[in-house]
Design a protein around this motif. Structure first.
Motif, PDB file in Angstrom:
ATOM      1  N   ILE A  21       0.843  -1.199   0.000  1.00  0.00           N
ATOM      2  CA  ILE A  21       0.000   0.000   0.000  1.00  0.00           C
ATOM      3  C   ILE A  21       0.879   1.251   0.000  1.00  0.00           C
ATOM      4  O   ILE A  21       0.644   2.186  -0.765  1.00  0.00           O
ATOM      5  CB  ILE A  21      -0.965   0.016   1.207  1.00  0.00           C
ATOM      6  N   ALA A  22       1.905   1.250   0.847  1.00  0.00           N
ATOM      7  CA  ALA A  22       2.828   2.391   0.909  1.00  0.00           C
ATOM      8  C   ALA A  22       3.473   2.630  -0.447  1.00  0.00           C
ATOM      9  O   ALA A  22       3.551   3.780  -0.920  1.00  0.00           O
ATOM     10  CB  ALA A  22       3.897   2.160   1.978  1.00  0.00           C
ATOM     11  N   SER A  23       3.902   1.564  -1.098  1.00  0.00           N
ATOM     12  CA  SER A  23       4.519   1.693  -2.422  1.00  0.00           C
ATOM     13  C   SER A  23       3.544   2.298  -3.420  1.00  0.00           C
ATOM     14  O   SER A  23       3.896   3.170  -4.215  1.00  0.00           O
ATOM     15  CB  SER A  23       4.993   0.317  -2.906  1.00  0.00           C
ATOM     16  N   TYR A  24       2.299   1.857  -3.393  1.00  0.00           N
ATOM     17  CA  TYR A  24       1.267   2.376  -4.288  1.00  0.00           C
ATOM     18  C   TYR A  24       1.026   3.865  -4.044  1.00  0.00           C
ATOM     19  O   TYR A  24       0.832   4.642  -4.971  1.00  0.00           O
ATOM     20  CB  TYR A  24      -0.031   1.579  -4.085  1.00  0.00           C
ATOM     21  N   LEU A  25       1.052   4.257  -2.763  1.00  0.00           N
ATOM     22  CA  LEU A  25       0.798   5.658  -2.404  1.00  0.00           C
ATOM     23  C   LEU A  25       2.022   6.545  -2.573  1.00  0.00           C
ATOM     24  O   LEU A  25       1.913   7.768  -2.469  1.00  0.00           O
ATOM     25  CB  LEU A  25       0.298   5.741  -0.953  1.00  0.00           C
ATOM     26  N   GLY A  26       3.198   5.945  -2.800  1.00  0.00           N
ATOM     27  CA  GLY A  26       4.410   6.728  -2.989  1.00  0.00           C
ATOM     28  C   GLY A  26       5.024   7.214  -1.689  1.00  0.00           C
ATOM     29  O   GLY A  26       5.646   8.277  -1.667  1.00  0.00           O
ATOM     30  N   VAL A  27       4.838   6.442  -0.623  1.00  0.00           N
ATOM     31  CA  VAL A  27       5.423   6.793   0.669  1.00  0.00           C
ATOM     32  C   VAL A  27       6.181   5.582   1.209  1.00  0.00           C
ATOM     33  O   VAL A  27       6.006   4.460   0.722  1.00  0.00           O
ATOM     34  CB  VAL A  27       4.354   7.250   1.697  1.00  0.00           C
ATOM     35  N   THR A  28       6.985   5.806   2.225  1.00  0.00           N
ATOM     36  CA  THR A  28       7.668   4.688   2.865  1.00  0.00           C
ATOM     37  C   THR A  28       6.698   3.979   3.807  1.00  0.00           C
ATOM     38  O   THR A  28       5.731   4.584   4.283  1.00  0.00           O
ATOM     39  CB  THR A  28       8.888   5.176   3.685  1.00  0.00           C
ATOM     40  N   PRO A  29       6.957   2.714   4.106  1.00  0.00           N
ATOM     41  CA  PRO A  29       6.102   2.009   5.067  1.00  0.00           C
ATOM     42  C   PRO A  29       6.090   2.694   6.432  1.00  0.00           C
ATOM     43  O   PRO A  29       5.048   2.723   7.106  1.00  0.00           O
ATOM     44  CB  PRO A  29       6.735   0.614   5.154  1.00  0.00           C
ATOM     45  N   GLU A  30       7.218   3.272   6.822  1.00  0.00           N
ATOM     46  CA  GLU A  30       7.299   3.968   8.100  1.00  0.00           C
ATOM     47  C   GLU A  30       6.382   5.195   8.108  1.00  0.00           C
ATOM     48  O   GLU A  30       5.684   5.461   9.094  1.00  0.00           O
ATOM     49  CB  GLU A  30       8.747   4.383   8.409  1.00  0.00           C
ATOM     50  N   PHE A  31       6.386   5.939   7.002  1.00  0.00           N
ATOM     51  CA  PHE A  31       5.537   7.126   6.919  1.00  0.00           C
ATOM     52  C   PHE A  31       4.060   6.725   6.905  1.00  0.00           C
ATOM     53  O   PHE A  31       3.225   7.376   7.522  1.00  0.00           O
ATOM     54  CB  PHE A  31       5.890   7.972   5.701  1.00  0.00           C
ATOM     55  N   LEU A  32       3.735   5.633   6.222  1.00  0.00           N
ATOM     56  CA  LEU A  32       2.358   5.138   6.219  1.00  0.00           C
ATOM     57  C   LEU A  32       1.935   4.771   7.643  1.00  0.00           C
ATOM     58  O   LEU A  32       0.822   5.086   8.065  1.00  0.00           O
ATOM     59  CB  LEU A  32       2.200   3.935   5.297  1.00  0.00           C
ATOM     60  N   SER A  33       2.829   4.147   8.382  1.00  0.00           N
ATOM     61  CA  SER A  33       2.537   3.801   9.764  1.00  0.00           C
ATOM     62  C   SER A  33       2.260   5.057  10.598  1.00  0.00           C
ATOM     63  O   SER A  33       1.328   5.082  11.411  1.00  0.00           O
ATOM     64  CB  SER A  33       3.707   3.015  10.361  1.00  0.00           C
ATOM     65  N   THR A  34       3.033   6.107  10.368  1.00  0.00           N
ATOM     66  CA  THR A  34       2.827   7.384  11.061  1.00  0.00           C
ATOM     67  C   THR A  34       1.460   7.962  10.726  1.00  0.00           C
ATOM     68  O   THR A  34       0.736   8.431  11.608  1.00  0.00           O
ATOM     69  CB  THR A  34       3.949   8.384  10.687  1.00  0.00           C
ATOM     70  N   ILE A  35       1.098   7.927   9.465  1.00  0.00           N
ATOM     71  CA  ILE A  35      -0.216   8.426   9.033  1.00  0.00           C
ATOM     72  C   ILE A  35      -1.323   7.638   9.727  1.00  0.00           C
ATOM     73  O   ILE A  35      -2.267   8.219  10.262  1.00  0.00           O
ATOM     74  CB  ILE A  35      -0.363   8.319   7.496  1.00  0.00           C
ATOM     75  N   ARG A  36      -1.204   6.333   9.738  1.00  0.00           N
ATOM     76  CA  ARG A  36      -2.244   5.490  10.334  1.00  0.00           C
ATOM     77  C   ARG A  36      -2.386   5.756  11.827  1.00  0.00           C
ATOM     78  O   ARG A  36      -3.503   5.828  12.333  1.00  0.00           O
ATOM     79  CB  ARG A  36      -1.940   4.015  10.058  1.00  0.00           C
ATOM     80  N   LYS A  37      -1.269   5.922  12.517  1.00  0.00           N
ATOM     81  CA  LYS A  37      -1.309   6.217  13.955  1.00  0.00           C
ATOM     82  C   LYS A  37      -1.972   7.571  14.208  1.00  0.00           C
ATOM     83  O   LYS A  37      -2.787   7.713  15.119  1.00  0.00           O
ATOM     84  CB  LYS A  37       0.106   6.206  14.539  1.00  0.00           C
ATOM     85  N   ARG A  38      -1.625   8.554  13.372  1.00  0.00           N
ATOM     86  CA  ARG A  38      -2.211   9.879  13.519  1.00  0.00           C
ATOM     87  C   ARG A  38      -3.719   9.833  13.308  1.00  0.00           C
ATOM     88  O   ARG A  38      -4.490  10.489  14.012  1.00  0.00           O
ATOM     89  CB  ARG A  38      -1.534  10.854  12.550  1.00  0.00           C
ATOM     90  N   LEU A  39      -4.176   9.058  12.348  1.00  0.00           N
ATOM     91  CA  LEU A  39      -5.611   8.952  12.076  1.00  0.00           C
ATOM     92  C   LEU A  39      -6.355   8.258  13.216  1.00  0.00           C
ATOM     93  O   LEU A  39      -7.498   8.608  13.524  1.00  0.00           O
ATOM     94  CB  LEU A  39      -5.859   8.210  10.761  1.00  0.00           C
ATOM     95  N   VAL A  40      -5.732   7.288  13.840  1.00  0.00           N
ATOM     96  CA  VAL A  40      -6.366   6.565  14.941  1.00  0.00           C
ATOM     97  C   VAL A  40      -6.512   7.480  16.160  1.00  0.00           C
ATOM     98  O   VAL A  40      -7.530   7.421  16.861  1.00  0.00           O
ATOM     99  CB  VAL A  40      -5.554   5.296  15.294  1.00  0.00           C
ATOM    100  N   THR A  41      -5.513   8.331  16.410  1.00  0.00           N
ATOM    101  CA  THR A  41      -5.534   9.178  17.610  1.00  0.00           C
ATOM    102  C   THR A  41      -6.325  10.457  17.417  1.00  0.00           C
ATOM    103  O   THR A  41      -6.610  11.165  18.383  1.00  0.00           O
ATOM    104  CB  THR A  41      -4.113   9.527  18.074  1.00  0.00           C
ATOM    105  N   SER A  42      -6.668  10.805  16.181  1.00  0.00           N
ATOM    106  CA  SER A  42      -7.392  12.084  15.967  1.00  0.00           C
ATOM    107  C   SER A  42      -8.893  11.899  15.976  1.00  0.00           C
ATOM    108  O   SER A  42      -9.445  10.880  16.035  1.00  0.00           O
ATOM    109  CB  SER A  42      -6.974  12.726  14.660  1.00  0.00           C
TER     110      SER A  42
END
Length: 193
Positions: free
Chosen positions: A172-193
């Protein structure tokens, strides 16, 4: 043969008569593909148009650094292939790999062209399929140049919820053009907001 699903797919675009259904059964060849098996590799000419009956595929390129860039995923009732290589008969720069054990139906380019001439309805059907793919590609390009990674991820979640149990976060990260680490950061931010 697994052509029933394909015939139903075509019927949704333009209903087929008995002769047209019969030719579909004749020209499309069924293949069973194992997970991690390729149906196209870089350097090969894409000679087959592929309809997914069952399973999941990814189409990607590998850059000079060995990094994978996912361009497309395909599941049941979707088409996958390198359209550029298929039409120009030039070697592909892409790989198409099964993510799951899969069943596909494939048609050779010469058989597809013959369908267009002998059964004009298929010319219209494949034009609609190609137009839909172009619309999707344009939407993705516009999104990539005008949206944040978080917006792209949210759109992917909304548009393709059925992929989340079938493809990895790395893909998914590759498809979106981001690193897996950055995708993980995005997902964590979405869960906490």
């Amino acid at each position: 043969m697994e052509t029933k699903l394909l015939i139903e797919y075509f019927n949704q675009l333009l209903p087929l008569n008995e002769e047209e259904r019969s030719i579909v059964e004749k020209v499309f060849k069924e293949r069973r593909i194992k997970r991690r098996q390729f149906i196209l590799q870089e350097g090969d000419v894409c000679k087959l148009n592929t309809f997914v009956v069952e399973g999941c595929f990814k189409m990607y390129m590998v850059d000079a650094n060995g990094k994978e860039h996912n361009l497309q995923f395909a599941i049941e009732n979707w088409w996958i292939g390198d359209i550029g290589s298929f039409h120009t008969e030039q070697p592909s720069k892409l790989y198409i790999e099964a993510i799951e054990n899969s069943i596909i139906l494939q048609i050779k380019k010469e058989d597809q062209l013959k369908l267009f001439v002998e059964y004009p309805k298929f010319n219209r059907i494949f034009r609609v399929i190609t137009e839909n793919a172009l619309v999707s590609t344009q939407r993705r390009i516009l999104q990539n140049i005008s949206s944040t990674a978080e917006e792209r991820y949210l759109d992917f979640m909304q548009r393709y919820p059925h992929f989340f149990n079938r493809i990895s976060n790395v893909q998914i990260a590759s498809y979106l053009g981001v690193t897996p680490e950055f995708l993980s950061t995005i997902r964590k931010r979405l869960v906490t907001s």
